[in-house]
Design an enzyme around this catalytic site. Structure first.
Site, PDB file in Angstrom:
ATOM      1  N   GLU A  54       4.424  12.336   0.121  1.00 29.43           N
ATOM      2  CA  GLU A  54       5.487  13.347   0.243  1.00 29.43           C
ATOM      3  C   GLU A  54       5.435  14.391  -0.868  1.00 29.43           C
ATOM      4  O   GLU A  54       6.420  14.649  -1.555  1.00 29.43           O
ATOM      5  CB  GLU A  54       6.854  12.654   0.311  1.00 29.43           C
ATOM      6  CG  GLU A  54       6.895  11.628   1.444  1.00 29.43           C
ATOM      7  CD  GLU A  54       8.263  10.989   1.671  1.00 29.43           C
ATOM      8  OE1 GLU A  54       9.146  11.135   0.806  1.00 29.43           O
ATOM      9  OE2 GLU A  54       8.441  10.351   2.727  1.00 29.43           O
TER      10      GLU A  54
ATOM     11  N   GLU B 244       3.374   5.790   9.870  1.00 34.66           N
ATOM     12  CA  GLU B 244       4.745   5.242   9.878  1.00 34.66           C
ATOM     13  C   GLU B 244       5.484   5.569  11.184  1.00 34.66           C
ATOM     14  O   GLU B 244       6.670   5.873  11.185  1.00 34.66           O
ATOM     15  CB  GLU B 244       5.546   5.806   8.681  1.00 34.66           C
ATOM     16  CG  GLU B 244       4.882   5.576   7.349  1.00 34.66           C
ATOM     17  CD  GLU B 244       5.674   6.099   6.149  1.00 34.66           C
ATOM     18  OE1 GLU B 244       6.888   6.374   6.292  1.00 34.66           O
ATOM     19  OE2 GLU B 244       5.078   6.243   5.071  1.00 34.66           O
TER      20      GLU B 244
HETATM   21  C1  XIL Z   1      11.342   3.306   3.352  1.00 31.64           C
HETATM   22  C2  XIL Z   1      11.636   1.882   3.746  1.00 31.64           C
HETATM   23  O1  XIL Z   1      11.475   1.728   5.125  1.00 31.64           O
HETATM   24  C3  XIL Z   1      13.034   1.549   3.344  1.00 31.64           C
HETATM   25  O2  XIL Z   1      13.318   0.189   3.634  1.00 31.64           O
HETATM   26  C4  XIL Z   1      13.223   1.814   1.864  1.00 31.64           C
HETATM   27  O3  XIL Z   1      14.535   1.600   1.523  1.00 31.64           O
HETATM   28  C5  XIL Z   1      12.852   3.239   1.531  1.00 31.64           C
HETATM   29  O4  XIL Z   1      11.537   3.488   1.967  1.00 31.64           O
HETATM   30  N1  XIL Z   1       8.559   7.457   4.068  1.00 31.64           N
HETATM   31  C6  XIL Z   1       7.792   6.535   3.415  1.00 31.64           C
HETATM   32  C7  XIL Z   1       8.212   5.120   3.381  1.00 31.64           C
HETATM   33  O5  XIL Z   1       6.688   6.867   2.966  1.00 31.64           O
HETATM   34  O6  XIL Z   1       7.794   4.463   2.213  1.00 31.64           O
HETATM   35  C8  XIL Z   1       9.695   4.997   3.524  1.00 31.64           C
HETATM   36  O7  XIL Z   1      10.014   3.607   3.638  1.00 31.64           O
HETATM   37  C9  XIL Z   1      10.168   5.752   4.736  1.00 31.64           C
HETATM   38  C10 XIL Z   1       9.866   7.215   4.582  1.00 31.64           C
END
Ligand code: XIL
Length: 372
Positions: free
Chosen positions: A167, A282
């Site tokens: 990010e 994701e």
């Molecule tokens: C999220 C998890 O799913 C949550 O449980 C945690 O509280 C925060 O992180 N982008 C990403 C992931 O790269 O690491 C994030 O995961 C969701 C958004």
């Protein structure tokens, strides 16, 4: 008793709402039977076109649910620790590290012949407070280097691909489109170059990826995010930075309309022309508050996934597709930003019944029309 204490520990950390629901009905979860026979396992469907299918996996899934373990083993060739590899989890204080959860997940993967995705090294939301302060006060890159050296070789046998920077793009922070985070503050924009060089040193065999979100829809913001990502990649490539690929988070969102085919296609084409790999890292779907029937909602989720998959699978360098969980029971979308608590954006529902999204994934891998 031990398990209960462990779960309470996690609850205190971040997962309060989803966790209590989980504890209440853990037994019920184990008892649910398949309503319909599974199709071909997603890992096999993906494997048939030389892609890898995987899912996010958490210590909660590992410890609290035999169902989650079994489904993960059947469906997935790879797992991505949802929390356990993040810096704040591994190094909660300056003088202590805690690899317990990450090691447990890694050992689960090792025992069962799975790969693990390395998620994630530098992420503004995963920096422990002590490290943020040290970066600000000392501006010493060694803080980052020691962390990479501690974590990357430890999992060198099962992690092929690391999200080195997560990010890095944000609109409105800087003219170059980069996010103003703790690393930018301490080192300037070249922190991204250094992260890749340092990662290459720490794990010479691993593929090194830049992971990004917000790239799928037709809007001024997402258009600018796509453009700024490409510009960043061009700059990195022109400086010879050892980056191997791009992770597309693909948190789809029905509130934003339908995925923007031309925008996504153009992005992947340009990334491909830079000779970079691509992973969908994701994938899940946030539902709109449509008020429709369950069937209609599940259909809308599946259709969106199918549209997205049909675009990205045109590119042979898309090596893997990871969904951000398997069952809605463990989806972060259920507690994120006050979103709908019954969100149904993963392949299985909260009782592990397959949904149209699961069939859409399978059909996309197999190149067929979805039949559900
Ligand atoms: C999220 C998890 O799913 C949550 O449980 C945690 O509280 C925060 O992180 N982008 C990403 C992931 O790269 O690491 C994030 O995961 C969701 C958004």
């Amino acid at each position: 008793m031990r398990r209960r204490r462990f779960l309470q520990g996690i609850a205190a950390a971040t997962f309060q709402p989803a966790l209590s629901a989980c504890m209440r009905s853990a037994r019920e979860e184990e008892q649910v039977e398949d309503e319909e026979p599974e199709g071909i396992a997603l890992q096999l469907a993906a494997g048939s076109i030389n892609r890898m299918y995987g899912s996010a996996f958490s210590e909660m899934m590992l410890n609290a649910s035999s169902r989650a373990r079994a489904m993960t083993l059947t469906q997935c060739a790879s797992i991505t620790p949802e929390w356990s590899l993040k810096w704040d989890r591994l190094a909660p204080s300056a003088n202590s590290t805690d690899f317990t959860a990450a090691d447990a997940i890694a050992n689960f993967a090792r025992t069962h012949g799975k790969r693990m995705r390395g998620h994630t090294l530098l992420w503004h939301q995963g920096v422990p407070t002590w490290a943020g302060e040290q970066l600000q006060n000392t501006r010493e890159w060694d803080v980052v280097r020691s962390y990479f050296n501690a974590v990357m070789p430890r999992y060198g046998d099962i992690v092929d691909e690391w999200d080195v920077v997560n990010e890095a793009i944000e609109i409105g922070h800087r003219p170059d489109g980069l996010r103003h985070n703790q690393f930018m503050e301490a080192f300037g924009p070249e922190y991204i170059d250094w992260a890749f060089w340092t990662a290459r040193d720490a794990a010479p065999q691993a593929r090194l990826y830049l992971n990004e979100y917000g790239l799928e829809y037709f809007s001024a913001e997402e258009g600018a995010r796509r453009l700024n990502l490409l510009r960043l990649l061009e700059r990195l490539k022109s400086r010879g930075v050892p980056i191997d690929g791009v992770g597309l988070q693909a948190h789809l969102d029905l509130r934003k309309g339908k995925v923007y085919r031309e925008g996504i296609y153009g992005l992947l084409r340009d990334i491909t022309n830079m000779e970079l790999g691509i992973s969908v890292t994701e994938l899940d779907v946030r539902e709109a508050d449509s008020g429709g029937s369950l069937e209609a909602r599940d259909r809308a989720v599946a259709d969106e996934v199918r549209r997205y998959m049909d675009i990205v699978l045109q590119f042979p360098n898309v090596g893997s597709v990871t969904t951000w969980g398997l069952s809605d029971r463990y989806s972060w979308l259920r507690y994120k930003d006050g979103g709908r608590r019954d969100n149904r954006g993963l392949p299985y529902d909260d009782k592990w019944r397959r949904k149209p999204m699961r069939s859409a994934l399978e059909a996309a891998f197999l190149g067929q029309q979805s039949t559900t």
